[in-house]
Design a protein around this motif. Structure first.
Motif, mmCIF file in Angstrom:
data_model
loop_
_atom_site.group_PDB
_atom_site.id
_atom_site.type_symbol
_atom_site.label_atom_id
_atom_site.label_comp_id
_atom_site.label_asym_id
_atom_site.label_seq_id
_atom_site.Cartn_x
_atom_site.Cartn_y
_atom_site.Cartn_z
ATOM 1 N N ASP A 103 -27.465 -82.798 -19.301
ATOM 2 C CA ASP A 103 -28.591 -82.234 -20.074
ATOM 3 C C ASP A 103 -28.070 -81.733 -21.426
ATOM 4 O OD1 ASP A 103 -30.126 -82.462 -17.704
ATOM 5 O OD2 ASP A 103 -29.618 -80.411 -17.084
ATOM 6 N N GLY A 142 -23.389 -80.736 -14.090
ATOM 7 C CA GLY A 142 -24.764 -80.751 -14.587
ATOM 8 C C GLY A 142 -24.845 -80.869 -16.103
ATOM 9 N N LYS A 185 -31.536 -74.952 -11.661
ATOM 10 C CA LYS A 185 -30.667 -76.114 -11.855
ATOM 11 C C LYS A 185 -31.322 -77.207 -12.706
ATOM 12 C CE LYS A 185 -28.170 -79.378 -8.981
ATOM 13 N NZ LYS A 185 -28.602 -80.316 -7.938
ATOM 14 N N LYS A 242 -32.899 -88.337 -21.266
ATOM 15 C CA LYS A 242 -31.787 -88.187 -20.312
ATOM 16 C C LYS A 242 -32.314 -88.363 -18.894
ATOM 17 C CE LYS A 242 -29.555 -85.470 -17.210
ATOM 18 N NZ LYS A 242 -30.012 -84.540 -16.152
HETATM 19 MG MG MG Z 1 -28.953 -81.596 -13.511
#
Ligand code: MG
Ligand code: ADP
Ligand code: ASP
Length: 450
Positions: free
Chosen positions: A203, A200, A258, A8
């Protein structure tokens, strides 16, 4: 089958042509990487969220042109820009139409439909970049694979359906020697509408795909060469952690590091899939391996920081020697889909922290008037903002003498608003003013890690 990795690449890794080229070098050099999950180019999702929240014509045009510029700065450097420019133009036209609708009336479903375009564009461009190297890249719309519920903005995956769709869509391509390039962050509900997994979330997508593909590992390529003892942007002296456990990484992610989306470790733990974190710009610098049971496990592992927390203090004299008060309060919070974070209680009050940053992709306010009104029927409600949650993460923190002294000595100069210690052997949490948070982290890092 031979070793299978899901790689990723995050937003900064696909931000421009040079960054994308570095990613292409990593993918083409590693025959194990058979599925590649991409984020949107850095900045694009933020722009799309702004459009989805509705804006004036002038601002809308400004954003549309900025998004177009980000993507065309990459496309113009391809050998054959014309091979993708039509598709990108069609996606940009779609964004324009959806943004116009959003300026009339916003909705959670419309937001997800709009913001999925960042990942759609980055993957189209990256696929072309790889094809220009005669690499067997094939673009897949991940919405044909990742099935979710209809909780727009923070959808939950449907594991069984995702497994079946992955077997039907991705597996034959891999068996055929192709390398699949697909989107993170997005999925599709039963009605066929686009959903997102929360900011986010790429992931998490990578870990989910690794699980259904029975992959050997997930490689998270980002802008830091691994997971550090704390955010290296806040503390330059932070040190890279070479190996850490799923549990430790999950705690770090949950409490704001993060570098990994908090849900990433769920599939990894469930299916025991090691997760690697490294820098796409400097892969030679190595990174962090997150596995089930690495040794040693130090008492203090890392510090995490989550800004923009809300503290809700609920108090009522009728709580004294009464039963059912907390059950009522938590029932109301659950009804409003509020996930409660850290809690401290006294006889007549309960203080609850809520994570604003963990809310939906749109960043919509989680404390609605309806919720507050309902709570006020039971108790006095006090809402404090501008707070940050600092988490000290480690092992067996509850069963060693001297931990409290070490931490309290460091807290001395600061106004600590709340402390939670004892519920978990893996963390101690405190709430401090946003303005003091960086200083608290630096002081703790100096005391515990340097
Ligand atoms: Mg991220
Ligand atoms: P991506 O776009 O690749 O997903 P993110 O910006 O989401 O990247 O995550 C990487 C960032 O996470 C780093 O630039 C760093 O500032 C931040 N970060 C926070 N805590 C940590 C930590 N403990 N170790 C490494 N990076 C951290
Ligand atoms: N593009 C999405 C975001 O900015 C998802 C991701 O980058 O992981 O939140």
């Amino acid at each position: 089958m031979s070793h299978l990795s899901v790689a990723k690449f995050g937003g900064t890794s696909v931000a421009n042509f040079d960054a994308m080229t570095a990613c292409a070098n990593i993918v083409t050099a590693d025959p194990n990487t058979r599925v590649v999950v991409l984020s949107a180019s850095a900045g694009v999702t933020n722009f799309l969220v702004e459009l989805a929240n509705g804006c004036e014509t002038a601002r809308r045009e400004e954003i549309l042109s900025a998004v177009r510029t980000i993507q065309y700065n990459i496309i113009d450097k391809l050998q054959h820009p014309e091979a993708v420019s039509n598709e990108i133009d069609a996606l940009l036209a779609h964004i324009t139409a959806l943004a116009e609708s959003a300026s009339l009336a916003t909705s959670a479903a419309l937001t997800d439909e709009l913001i999925c375009h960042g990942e759609m564009m980055s993957t189209k461009i990256f696929t072309q970049l790889l094809k220009e190297r005669d690499f067997p890249a094939v673009w897949v719309d991940v919405r044909d694979v990742v099935a979710t519920n209809n909780h727009y903005g923070k959808a939950a995956p449907n594991d069984e359906k995702t497994q079946a769709q992955s077997d039907a869509v991705i597996k034959p391509l891999i068996d055929d020697g192709k390398v699949v390039i697909t989107q993170g962050f997005i999925g599709r509900d039963d009605e066929g509408k686009t959903t997102t997994l929360g900011r986010g979330g790429s992931d998490y997508s990578a870990a989910l795909l690794a699980e259904v593909l029975n992959a050997n590992d997930v490689l998270i390529w980002t802008d830091v060469p691994g997971i550090y003892t704390t955010d290296p942007r806040v503390v330059p002296a932070a040190q890279r952690i070479d190996t850490m456990s799923f549990n430790e990484a999950a705690e770090m992610a949950t409490f704001g590091a993060k570098v990994l989306h908090p849900a990433t470790l769920l599939p990894a733990v469930r299916s025991n899939i090691p997760v690697y974190v490294g820098s796409s710009k400097a892969p030679e610098q190595g990174g962090t391996w997150v596995t089930r049971d690495p040794q040693p496990r130090p008492t203090f592992r890392a510090l995490a920081l989550r800004r923009n927390q809300i503290l809700l203090t609920l108090s009522s004299l009728s709580m004294l020697h009464a039963q059912g008060f907390l059950a009522n309060v938590f029932g109301i919070l659950a009804k409003h889909k509020i996930s409660v974070d850290v809690i401290t209680t006294s006889e007549v009050s309960v203080a609850i922290t809520l994570d604003k940053t963990g809310s939906a992709s749109s960043g919509a306010d989680m404390l609605s008037e309806a919720l507050l009104d309902e709570l006020r029927q039971y108790c006095n409600v006090k809402v404090e903002t501008d707070l940050a949650l600092v988490a000290i993460i480690g092992n067996n923190l509850d069963s060693q003498a001297g931990i409290a002294k070490q931490l309290f000595t460091t807290f001395a100069p600061y106004n600590v608003r709340l402390i939670s210690y004892g519920a978990s052997k893996n963390n101690v949490c405190t709430l401090v003013q946003n303005s003091e948070a960086d200083d608290v982290i630096r002081a703790l890092h100096l005391a515990l890690f340097e």
